[in-house]
Design a protein around this motif. Structure first.
Motif, PDB file in Angstrom:
ATOM      1  N   GLU A   1       0.689  -1.190   0.041  1.00 20.16           N
ATOM      2  CA  GLU A   1       0.031   0.025  -0.138  1.00 20.16           C
ATOM      3  C   GLU A   1       0.862   1.137  -0.065  1.00 20.16           C
ATOM      4  O   GLU A   1       0.594   2.308  -0.487  1.00 20.16           O
ATOM      5  CB  GLU A   1      -0.988  -0.024   1.235  1.00 20.16           C
ATOM      6  N   SER A   2       1.861   1.193   0.624  1.00 22.68           N
ATOM      7  CA  SER A   2       2.820   2.178   0.697  1.00 22.68           C
ATOM      8  C   SER A   2       4.107   2.574  -0.335  1.00 22.68           C
ATOM      9  O   SER A   2       5.061   3.335  -0.025  1.00 22.68           O
ATOM     10  CB  SER A   2       3.641   2.220   2.205  1.00 22.68           C
ATOM     11  N   VAL A   3       3.704   1.836  -1.491  1.00 21.39           N
ATOM     12  CA  VAL A   3       4.721   1.695  -2.651  1.00 21.39           C
ATOM     13  C   VAL A   3       5.017   3.071  -2.950  1.00 21.39           C
ATOM     14  O   VAL A   3       6.278   3.494  -3.193  1.00 21.39           O
ATOM     15  CB  VAL A   3       4.256   0.936  -3.711  1.00 21.39           C
ATOM     16  N   LEU A   4       4.230   4.164  -2.886  1.00 20.17           N
ATOM     17  CA  LEU A   4       4.455   5.422  -3.680  1.00 20.17           C
ATOM     18  C   LEU A   4       5.532   6.265  -2.687  1.00 20.17           C
ATOM     19  O   LEU A   4       6.407   6.401  -3.254  1.00 20.17           O
ATOM     20  CB  LEU A   4       3.192   6.297  -3.652  1.00 20.17           C
ATOM     21  N   SER A   5       5.386   6.190  -1.297  1.00 17.64           N
ATOM     22  CA  SER A   5       6.106   6.982  -0.573  1.00 17.64           C
ATOM     23  C   SER A   5       7.489   6.243  -0.539  1.00 17.64           C
ATOM     24  O   SER A   5       8.528   6.833  -0.379  1.00 17.64           O
ATOM     25  CB  SER A   5       5.720   7.267   0.853  1.00 17.64           C
TER      26      SER A   5
ATOM     27  N   SER B   1      -3.386   8.351  -5.126  1.00  8.69           N
ATOM     28  CA  SER B   1      -2.668   7.482  -6.123  1.00  8.69           C
ATOM     29  C   SER B   1      -1.680   8.194  -6.983  1.00  8.69           C
ATOM     30  O   SER B   1      -1.409   7.906  -8.079  1.00  8.69           O
ATOM     31  CB  SER B   1      -4.073   6.785  -7.215  1.00  8.69           C
ATOM     32  N   PHE B   2      -1.247   9.427  -6.517  1.00 12.12           N
ATOM     33  CA  PHE B   2      -0.255   9.793  -7.300  1.00 12.12           C
ATOM     34  C   PHE B   2       0.699  10.816  -6.254  1.00 12.12           C
ATOM     35  O   PHE B   2       0.088  11.492  -5.387  1.00 12.12           O
ATOM     36  CB  PHE B   2      -1.156  11.167  -8.074  1.00 12.12           C
ATOM     37  N   THR B   3       1.832  10.835  -6.578  1.00  8.10           N
ATOM     38  CA  THR B   3       2.862  11.593  -5.749  1.00  8.10           C
ATOM     39  C   THR B   3       3.840  11.967  -6.557  1.00  8.10           C
ATOM     40  O   THR B   3       4.268  11.400  -7.521  1.00  8.10           O
ATOM     41  CB  THR B   3       3.561  10.594  -4.753  1.00  8.10           C
ATOM     42  N   SER B   4       4.184  13.479  -6.596  1.00  3.09           N
ATOM     43  CA  SER B   4       5.090  13.972  -7.145  1.00  3.09           C
ATOM     44  C   SER B   4       6.267  15.019  -6.123  1.00  3.09           C
ATOM     45  O   SER B   4       5.726  15.415  -5.339  1.00  3.09           O
ATOM     46  CB  SER B   4       4.383  15.332  -8.152  1.00  3.09           C
TER      47      SER B   4
ATOM     48  N   LYS C   1      11.053  28.368  -3.403  1.00  2.00           N
ATOM     49  CA  LYS C   1      11.923  27.970  -2.189  1.00  2.00           C
ATOM     50  C   LYS C   1      13.351  27.855  -2.432  1.00  2.00           C
ATOM     51  O   LYS C   1      14.142  28.613  -1.716  1.00  2.00           O
ATOM     52  CB  LYS C   1      11.536  26.883  -1.478  1.00  2.00           C
ATOM     53  N   GLN C   2      13.514  27.164  -3.529  1.00  2.00           N
ATOM     54  CA  GLN C   2      15.078  27.113  -3.741  1.00  2.00           C
ATOM     55  C   GLN C   2      15.407  26.463  -5.187  1.00  2.00           C
ATOM     56  O   GLN C   2      14.175  26.091  -5.818  1.00  2.00           O
ATOM     57  CB  GLN C   2      15.973  26.242  -2.606  1.00  2.00           C
ATOM     58  N   GLU C   3      16.442  26.167  -5.463  1.00  2.00           N
ATOM     59  CA  GLU C   3      16.794  25.484  -6.813  1.00  2.00           C
ATOM     60  C   GLU C   3      16.203  24.177  -6.891  1.00  2.00           C
ATOM     61  O   GLU C   3      16.324  23.395  -5.716  1.00  2.00           O
ATOM     62  CB  GLU C   3      18.256  25.665  -7.197  1.00  2.00           C
ATOM     63  N   MET C   4      15.755  23.565  -7.908  1.00  2.00           N
ATOM     64  CA  MET C   4      15.292  22.200  -8.118  1.00  2.00           C
ATOM     65  C   MET C   4      15.980  21.680  -9.569  1.00  2.00           C
ATOM     66  O   MET C   4      16.227  22.596 -10.498  1.00  2.00           O
ATOM     67  CB  MET C   4      13.646  21.993  -8.129  1.00  2.00           C
ATOM     68  N   ASN C   5      16.327  20.602  -9.801  1.00  2.00           N
ATOM     69  CA  ASN C   5      16.606  20.060 -11.114  1.00  2.00           C
ATOM     70  C   ASN C   5      16.461  18.738 -11.269  1.00  2.00           C
ATOM     71  O   ASN C   5      16.966  17.972 -12.023  1.00  2.00           O
ATOM     72  CB  ASN C   5      18.372  20.346 -11.390  1.00  2.00           C
ATOM     73  N   LEU C   6      15.416  17.896 -10.209  1.00  2.00           N
ATOM     74  CA  LEU C   6      14.844  16.816 -10.576  1.00  2.00           C
ATOM     75  C   LEU C   6      13.442  16.630 -10.304  1.00  2.00           C
ATOM     76  O   LEU C   6      13.058  17.214  -9.122  1.00  2.00           O
ATOM     77  CB  LEU C   6      15.622  15.767  -9.854  1.00  2.00           C
ATOM     78  N   GLN C   7      12.706  15.891 -11.176  1.00  2.00           N
ATOM     79  CA  GLN C   7      11.498  15.757 -10.563  1.00  2.00           C
ATOM     80  C   GLN C   7      10.902  14.084 -10.937  1.00  2.00           C
ATOM     81  O   GLN C   7      11.507  13.472 -11.567  1.00  2.00           O
ATOM     82  CB  GLN C   7      10.438  16.396 -11.695  1.00  2.00           C
ATOM     83  N   ILE C   8      10.252  13.586  -9.712  1.00  2.00           N
ATOM     84  CA  ILE C   8       9.754  12.255  -9.776  1.00  2.00           C
ATOM     85  C   ILE C   8       8.355  12.335  -9.676  1.00  2.00           C
ATOM     86  O   ILE C   8       7.863  12.984  -8.727  1.00  2.00           O
ATOM     87  CB  ILE C   8      10.610  11.504  -8.752  1.00  2.00           C
ATOM     88  N   ALA C   9       7.651  11.417 -10.409  1.00  2.00           N
ATOM     89  CA  ALA C   9       6.243  11.275 -10.204  1.00  2.00           C
ATOM     90  C   ALA C   9       5.957   9.823 -10.437  1.00  2.00           C
ATOM     91  O   ALA C   9       6.498   9.027 -11.193  1.00  2.00           O
ATOM     92  CB  ALA C   9       5.499  12.149 -11.227  1.00  2.00           C
ATOM     93  N   LEU C  10       5.008   9.379  -9.365  1.00  2.00           N
ATOM     94  CA  LEU C  10       4.407   8.005  -9.524  1.00  2.00           C
ATOM     95  C   LEU C  10       2.951   8.103  -9.351  1.00  2.00           C
ATOM     96  O   LEU C  10       2.363   8.945  -8.610  1.00  2.00           O
ATOM     97  CB  LEU C  10       5.010   7.289  -8.114  1.00  2.00           C
ATOM     98  N   ARG C  11       2.294   7.227 -10.211  1.00  2.00           N
ATOM     99  CA  ARG C  11       0.817   7.212 -10.590  1.00  2.00           C
ATOM    100  C   ARG C  11       0.632   5.719 -10.235  1.00  2.00           C
ATOM    101  O   ARG C  11       1.062   5.011 -11.222  1.00  2.00           O
ATOM    102  CB  ARG C  11       0.502   7.844 -11.422  1.00  2.00           C
ATOM    103  N   LYS C  12      -0.408   5.239  -9.423  1.00  2.00           N
ATOM    104  CA  LYS C  12      -0.786   4.009  -9.102  1.00  2.00           C
ATOM    105  C   LYS C  12      -2.084   4.009 -10.135  1.00  2.00           C
ATOM    106  O   LYS C  12      -2.895   4.781  -9.891  1.00  2.00           O
ATOM    107  CB  LYS C  12      -1.230   3.805  -7.812  1.00  2.00           C
ATOM    108  N   THR C  13      -2.110   2.955 -10.714  1.00  2.00           N
ATOM    109  CA  THR C  13      -2.971   2.803 -11.914  1.00  2.00           C
ATOM    110  C   THR C  13      -4.320   2.198 -11.259  1.00  2.00           C
ATOM    111  O   THR C  13      -5.578   2.645 -11.730  1.00  2.00           O
ATOM    112  CB  THR C  13      -2.754   2.389 -13.144  1.00  2.00           C
ATOM    113  N   ARG C  14      -4.205   1.215 -10.439  1.00  2.00           N
ATOM    114  CA  ARG C  14      -5.675   0.701  -9.892  1.00  2.00           C
ATOM    115  C   ARG C  14      -4.948  -0.252  -8.793  1.00  2.00           C
ATOM    116  O   ARG C  14      -3.926  -0.592  -8.536  1.00  2.00           O
ATOM    117  CB  ARG C  14      -6.244  -0.057 -11.020  1.00  2.00           C
TER     118      ARG C  14
END
Length: 192
Positions: free
Chosen positions: A116-120, A142-145, A161-174
């Motif tokens: 259940e906690s796969v996203l985090s 069902s979504f974490t970014s 807030k500050q600099e960023m240079n990486l984005q990670i997104a996860l979406r649980k489909t069902r």
């Protein structure tokens, strides 16, 4: 990869630039079209391992900006065909761009999840893998970014807030199904 094309200042120079690009990349299938206030010259070429898109855009607005971009994608790239992929990219990159454009990288994949906690858990694993510190995040059922900063790359974008240079997104489909993972640097440009 993307860079501004300062030589394009109106419709006439857009067509001239598009004609020049088309003649340099004859192996591509070309289409020129207008979508409201945006002119586009789109060249596509597909091979067994690699899909390529060259895109010249000209926005007719108060800024009248023009950009050229080069998108290279592939699926299931293995170490044995990475040399071919790199050669295709490098050869066209050197012919398309005049200076050093901004390069965006993105990897997409899927995992089967039973937790259940796969996203985090997955987000934390990816942040550790990139030695990145979170800057901003959005967490839904069902979504974490997460937008983060890693010292692995020189380029970064300034946030509130500050600099960023990486984005990670996860979406649980069902429930009990797949989780789609997208990792982009410096940002995810169109995948989500």
């Amino acid at each position: 990869a993307r860079e501004e094309v300062k030589a394009v200042t109106d419709q006439k120079t857009f067509y001239s630039q598009a004609k020049s690009i088309k003649s340099n990349f004859r192996g591509f299938k070309w289409e020129v079209k207008r979508e409201r206030d945006l002119w586009k010259a789109i060249g596509t070429r597909k091979s067994k391992d690699v899909n390529e898109v060259i895109l010249l855009t000209y926005a007719i607005d108060e800024h009248s900006n023009a950009y050229i971009s080069y998108h290279v994608t592939g699926q299931g790239l293995k170490e044995k065909n990475m040399t071919h992929f790199q050669n295709v990219f490098q050869t066209n990159y050197e012919k398309i761009f005049l200076s050093e454009p901004i390069i965006f990288s993105c990897a997409t994949g899927e995992i089967n999840d039973k937790m259940e906690s796969v996203l985090s858990v997955e987000i934390q694993d990816l942040l550790r893998a990139f030695n990145a510190k979170p800057v901003e995040s959005l967490v839904e059922e069902s979504f974490t970014s997460v937008s983060a900063y890693t010292g692995l790359w020189k380029e970064a974008l300034q946030t509130k807030k500050q600099e960023m240079n990486l984005q990670i997104a996860l979406r649980k489909t069902r429930m009990g199904g797949q989780t789609t993972i997208v990792v982009g640097t410096p940002i995810i440009t169109s995948e989500y």
